[in-house]
Design a protein around this motif. Structure first.
Motif, PDB file in Angstrom:
ATOM      1  N   ARG A  82       0.826  -1.213   0.000  1.00 29.86           N
ATOM      2  CA  ARG A  82       0.000   0.000   0.000  1.00 29.86           C
ATOM      3  C   ARG A  82       0.861   1.264   0.000  1.00 29.86           C
ATOM      4  O   ARG A  82       0.543   2.232  -0.670  1.00 29.86           O
ATOM      5  CB  ARG A  82      -0.945  -0.011   1.195  1.00 29.86           C
ATOM      6  CG  ARG A  82      -1.763   1.250   1.355  1.00 29.86           C
ATOM      7  CD  ARG A  82      -3.006   1.328   0.531  1.00 29.86           C
ATOM      8  NE  ARG A  82      -3.902   0.259   0.913  1.00 29.86           N
ATOM      9  CZ  ARG A  82      -4.660  -0.399   0.038  1.00 29.86           C
ATOM     10  NH1 ARG A  82      -4.642  -0.080  -1.234  1.00 29.86           N
ATOM     11  NH2 ARG A  82      -5.442  -1.370   0.421  1.00 29.86           N
ATOM     12  N   GLU A  85       2.222   1.651  -3.548  1.00 34.43           N
ATOM     13  CA  GLU A  85       1.117   1.979  -4.442  1.00 34.43           C
ATOM     14  C   GLU A  85       0.666   3.421  -4.232  1.00 34.43           C
ATOM     15  O   GLU A  85       0.489   4.176  -5.202  1.00 34.43           O
ATOM     16  CB  GLU A  85      -0.047   1.017  -4.201  1.00 34.43           C
ATOM     17  CG  GLU A  85      -1.223   1.266  -5.138  1.00 34.43           C
ATOM     18  CD  GLU A  85      -2.414   0.378  -4.811  1.00 34.43           C
ATOM     19  OE1 GLU A  85      -3.036  -0.113  -5.764  1.00 34.43           O
ATOM     20  OE2 GLU A  85      -2.709   0.194  -3.605  1.00 34.43           O
ATOM     21  N   GLY A 117       3.364  -3.215  -5.285  1.00 36.19           N
ATOM     22  CA  GLY A 117       2.581  -1.987  -5.131  1.00 36.19           C
ATOM     23  C   GLY A 117       2.866  -0.997  -6.252  1.00 36.19           C
ATOM     24  O   GLY A 117       1.955  -0.342  -6.771  1.00 36.19           O
ATOM     25  N   TYR A 118       4.126  -0.885  -6.628  1.00 39.20           N
ATOM     26  CA  TYR A 118       4.542  -0.032  -7.754  1.00 39.20           C
ATOM     27  C   TYR A 118       3.834  -0.489  -9.036  1.00 39.20           C
ATOM     28  O   TYR A 118       3.213   0.308  -9.745  1.00 39.20           O
ATOM     29  CB  TYR A 118       6.061  -0.111  -7.900  1.00 39.20           C
ATOM     30  CG  TYR A 118       6.637   0.364  -9.203  1.00 39.20           C
ATOM     31  CD1 TYR A 118       6.760   1.725  -9.478  1.00 39.20           C
ATOM     32  CD2 TYR A 118       7.090  -0.540 -10.162  1.00 39.20           C
ATOM     33  CE1 TYR A 118       7.311   2.167 -10.681  1.00 39.20           C
ATOM     34  CE2 TYR A 118       7.643  -0.116 -11.354  1.00 39.20           C
ATOM     35  CZ  TYR A 118       7.751   1.243 -11.609  1.00 39.20           C
ATOM     36  OH  TYR A 118       8.299   1.676 -12.794  1.00 39.20           O
ATOM     37  N   ALA A 120       1.124  -2.323  -9.345  1.00 37.22           N
ATOM     38  CA  ALA A 120      -0.333  -2.177  -9.239  1.00 37.22           C
ATOM     39  C   ALA A 120      -0.760  -0.753  -9.568  1.00 37.22           C
ATOM     40  O   ALA A 120      -1.748  -0.542 -10.288  1.00 37.22           O
ATOM     41  CB  ALA A 120      -0.804  -2.557  -7.838  1.00 37.22           C
ATOM     42  N   ALA A 121      -0.030   0.218  -9.064  1.00 41.17           N
ATOM     43  CA  ALA A 121      -0.372   1.622  -9.339  1.00 41.17           C
ATOM     44  C   ALA A 121      -0.252   1.922 -10.829  1.00 41.17           C
ATOM     45  O   ALA A 121      -1.122   2.574 -11.415  1.00 41.17           O
ATOM     46  CB  ALA A 121       0.529   2.558  -8.531  1.00 41.17           C
ATOM     47  N   LYS A 124      -3.129   0.348 -12.888  1.00 44.66           N
ATOM     48  CA  LYS A 124      -4.412   1.060 -12.763  1.00 44.66           C
ATOM     49  C   LYS A 124      -4.544   2.161 -13.807  1.00 44.66           C
ATOM     50  O   LYS A 124      -5.642   2.562 -14.153  1.00 44.66           O
ATOM     51  CB  LYS A 124      -4.548   1.676 -11.368  1.00 44.66           C
ATOM     52  CG  LYS A 124      -4.873   0.680 -10.292  1.00 44.66           C
ATOM     53  CD  LYS A 124      -5.015   1.356  -8.936  1.00 44.66           C
ATOM     54  CE  LYS A 124      -5.338   0.321  -7.869  1.00 44.66           C
ATOM     55  NZ  LYS A 124      -5.478   0.917  -6.536  1.00 44.66           N
TER      56      LYS A 124
END
Length: 168
Positions: A82, A85, A117-118, A120-121, A124
């Motif tokens: 998190r 992200e 997290g990197y 996933a961002a 998106k």
């Protein structure tokens, strides 16, 4: 932490394992020989049995930064996924589109969570990852050359997400 502990009449003795389980075990034994009152550790891989033994012997143990579910002690951890992200989404929200991440090639769970997290961002927003892993304790000149090569090969990088504690 050290300031608070000092006010309570304790002292902090510090040692670095350089991420070596052999050195970590040696440090644990040294601290035990000095009859320390407790342990605060960022454990290396393979140290779980040693830490659980300390707990069985009645020592207070707190681990931070990384922790195996097999550890039977207190843990202070952050949500690495998190955190990464959120940081990368902040960069995206501020107009950055070619965000590189520089991290250690360590294979540790907390490092993998940060990389995930990197990714996933970026996913998106349909942005491509630019990931550069560097070797811990690599010759600083080589690390600098590797980073320069990254910047020369990817001239469109407009932000770099640097995972903490990297110091070439």
């Amino acid at each position: 932490m050290e300031e608070h502990i000092y006010k309570e009449g304790y002292r902090v003795i510090y040692g670095s394992s350089e991420n070596s389980t052999v050195i970590a075990r040696d440090l644990l034994q040294t601290f035990k020989n000095y009859q320390v009152d407790g342990y605060i550790l960022a454990p290396t891989a393979g140290l779980e049995d040693d830490i659980n033994q300390l707990v069985k012997e009645g020592y207070p143990v707190v681990v931070f930064d990384r922790a195996s579910p097999d550890l039977q002690c207190s843990k202070v951890l952050v949500d690495n996924f998190r955190g990464s992200e959120t940081a990368v989404l902040h960069l995206i929200d501020n107009g950055f589109r070619n965000i590189a991440m520089v991290t250690l090639a360590a294979g540790q769970d907390q490092m993998n969570e940060r990389v995930n997290g990197y990714h996933a961002a970026l996913q998106k927003h349909g942005l491509p990852p630019i990931l550069k892993e560097i070797i811990y304790n690599e010759d600083p000149h080589k690390t600098i050359q590797n980073l320069k090569s990254l910047l020369k090969s990817k001239k469109d990088i407009d932000a770099i997400f640097l995972r903490p504690t990297i110091s070439p």
